[in-house]
Write a protein that holds these residues in place. Structure first.
Motif, PDB file in Angstrom:
ATOM      1  N   PRO A 198       0.823  -1.215   0.000  1.00 35.53           N
ATOM      2  CA  PRO A 198       0.000   0.000   0.000  1.00 35.53           C
ATOM      3  C   PRO A 198       0.855   1.263   0.000  1.00 35.53           C
ATOM      4  O   PRO A 198       0.428   2.309  -0.487  1.00 35.53           O
ATOM      5  CB  PRO A 198      -0.811  -0.122   1.293  1.00 35.53           C
ATOM      6  N   THR A 199       2.065   1.157   0.548  1.00 37.86           N
ATOM      7  CA  THR A 199       2.960   2.301   0.580  1.00 37.86           C
ATOM      8  C   THR A 199       3.257   2.807  -0.818  1.00 37.86           C
ATOM      9  O   THR A 199       3.392   4.017  -1.045  1.00 37.86           O
ATOM     10  CB  THR A 199       4.277   1.930   1.292  1.00 37.86           C
ATOM     11  N   PHE A 235       1.284   2.772  -3.411  1.00 34.67           N
ATOM     12  CA  PHE A 235       0.151   3.555  -3.898  1.00 34.67           C
ATOM     13  C   PHE A 235       0.039   4.880  -3.151  1.00 34.67           C
ATOM     14  O   PHE A 235      -0.415   5.887  -3.716  1.00 34.67           O
ATOM     15  CB  PHE A 235      -1.137   2.740  -3.798  1.00 34.67           C
ATOM     16  N   ASP A 236       0.476   4.914  -1.897  1.00 35.55           N
ATOM     17  CA  ASP A 236       0.571   6.192  -1.193  1.00 35.55           C
ATOM     18  C   ASP A 236       1.550   7.100  -1.911  1.00 35.55           C
ATOM     19  O   ASP A 236       1.321   8.312  -2.034  1.00 35.55           O
ATOM     20  CB  ASP A 236       1.021   5.976   0.250  1.00 35.55           C
ATOM     21  N   MET A 237       2.639   6.515  -2.386  1.00 37.16           N
ATOM     22  CA  MET A 237       3.635   7.301  -3.103  1.00 37.16           C
ATOM     23  C   MET A 237       3.083   7.820  -4.423  1.00 37.16           C
ATOM     24  O   MET A 237       3.320   8.970  -4.805  1.00 37.16           O
ATOM     25  CB  MET A 237       4.895   6.466  -3.352  1.00 37.16           C
ATOM     26  N   ASN A 254      -0.037   8.516  -5.067  1.00 37.23           N
ATOM     27  CA  ASN A 254      -0.935   9.611  -4.723  1.00 37.23           C
ATOM     28  C   ASN A 254      -0.156  10.884  -4.387  1.00 37.23           C
ATOM     29  O   ASN A 254      -0.556  11.995  -4.752  1.00 37.23           O
ATOM     30  CB  ASN A 254      -1.823   9.225  -3.535  1.00 37.23           C
ATOM     31  N   TYR A 255       0.955  10.685  -3.694  1.00 36.59           N
ATOM     32  CA  TYR A 255       1.792  11.839  -3.345  1.00 36.59           C
ATOM     33  C   TYR A 255       2.323  12.520  -4.606  1.00 36.59           C
ATOM     34  O   TYR A 255       2.322  13.750  -4.716  1.00 36.59           O
ATOM     35  CB  TYR A 255       2.961  11.378  -2.469  1.00 36.59           C
ATOM     36  N   GLU A 266      -0.277  14.577  -6.268  1.00 39.17           N
ATOM     37  CA  GLU A 266      -0.651  15.770  -5.498  1.00 39.17           C
ATOM     38  C   GLU A 266       0.473  16.801  -5.399  1.00 39.17           C
ATOM     39  O   GLU A 266       0.268  17.909  -4.900  1.00 39.17           O
ATOM     40  CB  GLU A 266      -1.082  15.352  -4.091  1.00 39.17           C
ATOM     41  N   PHE A 300       9.476   7.170   1.351  1.00 40.61           N
ATOM     42  CA  PHE A 300       8.447   6.176   1.652  1.00 40.61           C
ATOM     43  C   PHE A 300       9.033   4.835   2.079  1.00 40.61           C
ATOM     44  O   PHE A 300       8.331   3.824   2.145  1.00 40.61           O
ATOM     45  CB  PHE A 300       7.528   5.999   0.435  1.00 40.61           C
TER      46      PHE A 300
END
Length: 367
Positions: free
Chosen positions: A259-260, A262-264, A266-267, A270, A285
């Motif tokens: 999941p990390t 996909f957090d990256m 998204n980052y 943004e 990350f």
């Protein structure tokens, strides 16, 4: 798809057998040929073979002994005896050891075809009974590499895809898989075959069968470390329920990696105006840089640089046609400090400079 071993101490007989049976027509890989029964027994113990064709009279170990010792070792190999001896005692002994078939040399093409058809059906029944339970034990913590070794296949080091094929008549599937000789295959049920293949996606698409009776879906190539066979198989089967026979193969992405990551992603989306680099992001990350680079290729289908550039350009295009913001400000908002670099990149993507694109898509714009 099916592996078969031929054992005969006479090289000419071995060659004749190997070239008489229509292997590909019934889903068999090219046979492995051996002249010594003891060595053949060792190979059967260390690698997985669906079937073996053996001679009766051989030095050091007879075909009957080879079949008996294989059974005592708990092997599921299906045996056919191919012998020049029609003595009923040989036949009786072979049948007592659960030999599947007993054929006489020299075997004619029609008889070879019929024997292979029966053998393919028998292997199908065995695999349908054992493969699904085995697949249920696989997870992201159960490495696939040893399975490739057991099947005598090259061990893949990079990406893998999972391919699910379904047909109303299961006998139509094995012959269609001849282009996947470096791939693991399992019967999910009586009508569905699952492949694990290291083939790149374009090669995979070229090898997939073009048949009006077959349905196909597959996962895009992904690192083995993030492949969970049980979970992906569930997703493939859910997808397959919506695929029609003869429809073009349907691809799905493996979305259960860290999941990390996909957090990256998204980052990145943004913070397109920031000075971004994969090296800094992977450190931020807590992801291995090389692993992160491979994930970008596997999940997004592009390198980090191309992914970042394409997303910045899409953001720039949206701002150009939906806001009165100046082109220079849009360049800064999408991470470009050099206007000329931004303009050249935009033209590469959309065939026009930012100003010309705005003129064509928005009246009353501001430069």
């Amino acid at each position: 798809m099916y592996r078969i071993l031929i054992v005969d101490d006479e090289p000419m007989a071995l060659y004749s057998t190997a070239h008489t049976f229509p292997w590909a027509d019934w889903g068999f890989d090219p046979p492995v040929l051996m002249t010594e029964a003891p060595a053949a027994l060792d190979k059967l113990r260390t690698e997985r073979f669906d079937a073996a064709i053996v001679d009766i009279r051989m030095p050091q170990m007879t075909g009957i002994d080879l079949i008996r010792l294989s059974g005592e070792a708990g092997l599921q190999t299906v045996f056919i005896v191919l012998s020049g001896y029609s003595d009923f005692s040989y036949v009786q002994t072979a049948l007592r050891l659960s030999t599947f078939d007993y054929c006489l040399k020299p075997i004619l093409p029609d008889a070879a075809q019929a024997a292979l058809e029966r053998l393919s059906g028998r292997i199908h029944d065995i695999r349908v009974g054992s493969d699904p339970a085995f697949l249920a034990t696989l997870s992201s913590t159960a490495p696939l590499k040893p399975l490739f070794t057991q099947r005598g296949l090259p061990v893949p080091e990079g990406m893998l895809s999972m391919v699910l094929l379904s047909a109303e008549k299961p006998e139509t599937l094995p012959p269609l898989l001849n282009g996947f000789q470096a791939s693991l295959s399992f019967w999910v049920d009586a009508n569905e075959v699952l492949l694990f293949t290291p083939m790149p996606e374009q090669a995979l698409l070229s090898a997939l069968p073009k048949s009006p009776d077959v349905r196909v879906c597959y996962t895009v190539p992904v690192l083995q470390d993030i492949l969970n066979p049980v979970r992906q198989l569930q997703l493939l089967r859910q997808t397959m329920a919506e695929v029609q026979p003869g429809q073009a193969p349907v691809s799905i992405y493996v979305n259960d990696c860290s999941p990390t990551f996909f957090d990256m992603l998204n980052y990145v989306d943004e913070h397109l105006s920031d000075d971004l680099s994969l090296q800094r992001l992977s450190a931020q990350f807590h992801l291995n840089y090389t692993y992160c680079s491979e994930l970008f290729r596997a999940i997004t289908g592009a390198t980090f640089t191309k992914y970042l550039s394409s997303h910045r350009m899409e953001r720039a295009r949206t701002l150009i046609i939906t806001t009165p913001m100046s082109i220079s400000e849009i360049a800064r908002q999408t991470g470009y400090s050099n206007y000329n670099h931004f303009s050249a990149t935009f033209k590469t993507y959309f065939g026009q400079t930012p100003g010309a694109y705005r003129t064509a898509h928005q009246e009353g714009s501001v430069r």
